[in-house]
Design a protein around this motif. Sequence first.
Motif, PDB file in Angstrom:
ATOM      1  N   GLY A 110       2.255  -1.755 -23.048  1.00 56.72           N
ATOM      2  CA  GLY A 110       1.405  -2.485 -22.111  1.00 56.72           C
ATOM      3  C   GLY A 110       2.233  -3.208 -21.074  1.00 56.72           C
ATOM      4  N   VAL A 111       1.602  -3.531 -19.962  1.00 54.48           N
ATOM      5  CA  VAL A 111       2.270  -4.283 -18.903  1.00 54.48           C
ATOM      6  C   VAL A 111       2.016  -5.768 -19.154  1.00 54.48           C
ATOM      7  N   ALA A 112       3.080  -6.530 -19.231  1.00 55.32           N
ATOM      8  CA  ALA A 112       2.964  -7.960 -19.527  1.00 55.32           C
ATOM      9  C   ALA A 112       2.329  -8.707 -18.354  1.00 55.32           C
ATOM     10  N   ALA A 113       1.454  -9.646 -18.682  1.00 64.77           N
ATOM     11  CA  ALA A 113       0.851 -10.484 -17.652  1.00 64.77           C
ATOM     12  C   ALA A 113       1.936 -11.337 -17.010  1.00 64.77           C
ATOM     13  N   GLY A 114       1.902 -11.443 -15.690  1.00 64.34           N
ATOM     14  CA  GLY A 114       2.887 -12.237 -14.981  1.00 64.34           C
ATOM     15  C   GLY A 114       4.150 -11.477 -14.636  1.00 64.34           C
ATOM     16  N   SER A 115       4.237 -10.219 -15.060  1.00 63.88           N
ATOM     17  CA  SER A 115       5.416  -9.415 -14.729  1.00 63.88           C
ATOM     18  C   SER A 115       5.378  -9.032 -13.250  1.00 63.88           C
ATOM     19  N   LEU A 116       6.471  -8.463 -12.773  1.00 60.04           N
ATOM     20  CA  LEU A 116       6.548  -8.055 -11.371  1.00 60.04           C
ATOM     21  C   LEU A 116       5.458  -7.050 -11.030  1.00 60.04           C
ATOM     22  N   VAL A 117       5.249  -6.074 -11.904  1.00 52.65           N
ATOM     23  CA  VAL A 117       4.230  -5.054 -11.644  1.00 52.65           C
ATOM     24  C   VAL A 117       2.844  -5.689 -11.600  1.00 52.65           C
ATOM     25  N   ALA A 118       2.558  -6.573 -12.525  1.00 50.52           N
ATOM     26  CA  ALA A 118       1.246  -7.231 -12.558  1.00 50.52           C
ATOM     27  C   ALA A 118       1.035  -8.092 -11.316  1.00 50.52           C
ATOM     28  N   THR A 119       2.068  -8.794 -10.905  1.00 47.24           N
ATOM     29  CA  THR A 119       1.956  -9.642  -9.718  1.00 47.24           C
ATOM     30  C   THR A 119       1.752  -8.809  -8.457  1.00 47.24           C
ATOM     31  N   LEU A 120       2.535  -7.743  -8.301  1.00 40.95           N
ATOM     32  CA  LEU A 120       2.385  -6.889  -7.119  1.00 40.95           C
ATOM     33  C   LEU A 120       1.019  -6.212  -7.099  1.00 40.95           C
ATOM     34  N   GLY A 180       0.825  -1.212   0.000  1.00 37.97           N
ATOM     35  CA  GLY A 180       0.000   0.000   0.000  1.00 37.97           C
ATOM     36  C   GLY A 180       0.855   1.257   0.000  1.00 37.97           C
ATOM     37  N   ALA A 181       1.948   1.233   0.763  1.00 35.32           N
ATOM     38  CA  ALA A 181       2.849   2.391   0.806  1.00 35.32           C
ATOM     39  C   ALA A 181       3.544   2.599  -0.542  1.00 35.32           C
ATOM     40  N   MET A 182       3.778   1.523  -1.261  1.00 38.21           N
ATOM     41  CA  MET A 182       4.394   1.630  -2.585  1.00 38.21           C
ATOM     42  C   MET A 182       3.399   2.123  -3.633  1.00 38.21           C
ATOM     43  N   GLY A 183       2.097   1.985  -3.368  1.00 37.25           N
ATOM     44  CA  GLY A 183       1.086   2.448  -4.300  1.00 37.25           C
ATOM     45  C   GLY A 183       0.267   1.350  -4.932  1.00 37.25           C
ATOM     46  N   PHE A 184       0.480   0.107  -4.535  1.00 38.32           N
ATOM     47  CA  PHE A 184      -0.329  -1.006  -5.032  1.00 38.32           C
ATOM     48  C   PHE A 184      -1.523  -1.167  -4.099  1.00 38.32           C
ATOM     49  N   THR A 185      -2.650  -0.558  -4.446  1.00 41.23           N
ATOM     50  CA  THR A 185      -3.814  -0.542  -3.555  1.00 41.23           C
ATOM     51  C   THR A 185      -4.933  -1.420  -4.114  1.00 41.23           C
TER      52      THR A 185
END
Length: 146
Positions: A66-76, A37-42
Amino acid sequence: MFLELREDKEGGTMMKRAAAAAVGGVVAVGAVPVVLGAMGFTGAGIAASSLAAKMMSAAAVANGGGVAAGSLVATLQSVGAAGLSTSSNILLASIGSAFGALLGGSKKEPSSSSPEEPGSEGEQPEETESQVQPPNPPLSSEKQEK
Protein backbone atom coordinates in the motif's frame (compact mmCIF):
# COMPACT_ATOMS: atom_id res chain seq x y z
CA MET A 1 2.23 61.93 -15.51
CA PHE A 2 5.33 60.04 -16.67
CA LEU A 3 6.91 57.17 -14.81
CA GLU A 4 10.50 57.80 -13.97
CA LEU A 5 12.70 54.84 -14.81
CA ARG A 6 15.53 54.61 -12.35
CA GLU A 7 18.58 52.47 -12.77
CA ASP A 8 19.28 50.20 -9.84
CA LYS A 9 22.79 49.26 -8.79
CA GLU A 10 22.95 46.25 -11.15
CA GLY A 11 22.00 48.36 -14.17
CA GLY A 12 18.44 47.07 -14.74
CA THR A 13 15.41 49.27 -14.42
CA MET A 14 12.94 48.79 -11.61
CA MET A 15 10.11 48.35 -14.13
CA LYS A 16 11.93 45.42 -15.75
CA ARG A 17 12.41 43.79 -12.37
CA ALA A 18 8.75 44.28 -11.42
CA ALA A 19 7.55 42.83 -14.72
CA ALA A 20 9.91 39.86 -14.41
CA ALA A 21 8.75 39.28 -10.83
CA ALA A 22 5.11 39.23 -11.92
CA VAL A 23 5.84 36.84 -14.77
CA GLY A 24 7.90 34.60 -12.48
CA GLY A 25 5.07 34.36 -9.95
CA VAL A 26 2.46 33.53 -12.59
CA VAL A 27 4.67 30.95 -14.27
CA ALA A 28 5.50 29.24 -10.96
CA VAL A 29 1.84 28.90 -9.96
CA GLY A 30 0.70 27.92 -13.45
CA ALA A 31 3.43 25.34 -14.01
CA VAL A 32 2.55 23.10 -11.06
CA PRO A 33 -0.68 21.61 -12.47
CA VAL A 34 0.88 21.28 -15.91
CA VAL A 35 3.95 19.44 -14.63
CA LEU A 36 1.94 17.18 -12.32
CA GLY A 37 -0.48 16.36 -15.14
CA ALA A 38 2.44 15.53 -17.44
CA MET A 39 3.84 13.22 -14.76
CA GLY A 40 0.48 11.42 -14.53
CA PHE A 41 -1.03 12.91 -11.37
CA THR A 42 -4.44 13.89 -12.75
CA GLY A 43 -7.79 14.90 -11.27
CA ALA A 44 -9.19 11.47 -12.17
CA GLY A 45 -6.36 9.61 -10.45
CA ILE A 46 -2.97 8.31 -11.47
CA ALA A 47 -2.69 7.76 -15.22
CA ALA A 48 -1.73 4.29 -16.40
CA SER A 49 1.80 3.75 -17.73
CA SER A 50 2.97 7.13 -16.47
CA LEU A 51 5.80 8.22 -14.22
CA ALA A 52 3.23 8.61 -11.44
CA ALA A 53 2.17 4.97 -11.90
CA LYS A 54 5.77 3.82 -11.66
CA MET A 55 6.27 5.94 -8.52
CA MET A 56 3.09 4.50 -6.98
CA SER A 57 4.17 0.95 -7.79
CA ALA A 58 7.59 1.48 -6.22
CA ALA A 59 6.04 3.06 -3.11
CA ALA A 60 3.56 0.19 -2.77
CA VAL A 61 6.30 -2.45 -3.08
CA ALA A 62 8.43 -0.58 -0.52
CA ASN A 63 5.52 -0.38 1.95
CA GLY A 64 4.35 -3.97 1.64
CA GLY A 65 1.46 -3.42 -0.78
CA GLY A 66 0.00 0.00 0.00
CA VAL A 67 0.96 3.63 -0.42
CA ALA A 68 1.56 5.29 2.94
CA ALA A 69 -0.53 8.34 3.78
CA GLY A 70 1.58 11.49 3.69
CA SER A 71 4.17 9.97 1.36
CA LEU A 72 5.46 11.84 -1.67
CA VAL A 73 3.19 9.89 -4.02
CA ALA A 74 0.13 10.51 -1.84
CA THR A 75 0.91 14.21 -1.55
CA LEU A 76 1.49 14.66 -5.29
CA GLN A 77 -1.75 12.77 -6.05
CA SER A 78 -3.63 15.04 -3.68
CA VAL A 79 -2.20 18.15 -5.35
CA GLY A 80 -2.88 16.71 -8.80
CA ALA A 81 -6.50 15.97 -7.93
CA ALA A 82 -7.45 19.02 -5.83
CA GLY A 83 -4.76 21.59 -6.62
CA LEU A 84 -2.67 23.58 -4.20
CA SER A 85 -4.10 25.37 -1.20
CA THR A 86 -4.24 29.16 -1.17
CA SER A 87 -1.30 29.41 1.22
CA SER A 88 0.76 27.07 -0.97
CA ASN A 89 -0.08 29.15 -4.05
CA ILE A 90 0.98 32.33 -2.24
CA LEU A 91 4.26 30.76 -1.15
CA LEU A 92 4.93 29.39 -4.63
CA ALA A 93 4.10 32.75 -6.24
CA SER A 94 6.45 34.53 -3.83
CA ILE A 95 9.32 32.20 -4.64
CA GLY A 96 8.63 32.48 -8.37
CA SER A 97 8.52 36.26 -8.11
CA ALA A 98 11.83 36.35 -6.31
CA PHE A 99 13.47 34.21 -8.98
CA GLY A 100 11.83 36.29 -11.72
CA ALA A 101 13.13 39.52 -10.21
CA LEU A 102 16.62 38.09 -9.89
CA LEU A 103 16.70 36.79 -13.44
CA GLY A 104 14.89 39.79 -14.93
CA GLY A 105 17.28 42.28 -13.40
CA SER A 106 20.46 40.45 -14.29
CA LYS A 107 22.73 42.37 -16.57
CA LYS A 108 24.80 40.57 -19.16
CA GLU A 109 28.46 41.14 -18.46
CA PRO A 110 30.64 41.97 -21.45
CA SER A 111 32.98 39.15 -22.30
CA SER A 112 36.48 39.57 -20.91
CA SER A 113 38.06 38.77 -24.27
CA SER A 114 36.59 41.85 -25.99
CA PRO A 115 39.13 44.68 -26.13
CA GLU A 116 38.24 48.00 -24.56
CA GLU A 117 37.64 51.00 -26.75
CA PRO A 118 40.94 52.66 -27.67
CA GLY A 119 41.37 56.17 -26.41
CA SER A 120 38.70 55.82 -23.74
CA GLU A 121 41.05 57.13 -21.07
CA GLY A 122 43.90 58.32 -23.23
CA GLU A 123 45.76 55.04 -22.92
CA GLN A 124 47.02 52.92 -25.76
CA PRO A 125 45.09 49.69 -26.21
CA GLU A 126 46.89 46.68 -24.82
CA GLU A 127 48.11 44.07 -27.21
CA THR A 128 45.79 41.08 -27.37
CA GLU A 129 46.32 37.62 -28.76
CA SER A 130 44.42 38.47 -31.94
CA GLN A 131 46.82 41.36 -32.64
CA VAL A 132 49.96 39.21 -32.32
CA GLN A 133 50.90 37.62 -35.61
CA PRO A 134 52.21 34.07 -35.61
CA PRO A 135 55.79 33.50 -36.76
CA ASN A 136 56.22 32.80 -40.44
CA PRO A 137 57.03 29.18 -41.28
CA PRO A 138 60.57 28.60 -42.61
CA LEU A 139 60.94 28.50 -46.35
CA SER A 140 61.75 25.17 -47.92
CA SER A 141 65.28 26.36 -48.86
CA GLU A 142 66.00 27.21 -45.18
CA LYS A 143 65.06 23.68 -44.09
CA GLN A 144 67.59 22.10 -46.44
CA GLU A 145 70.55 24.28 -45.37
CA LYS A 146 71.02 22.42 -42.06
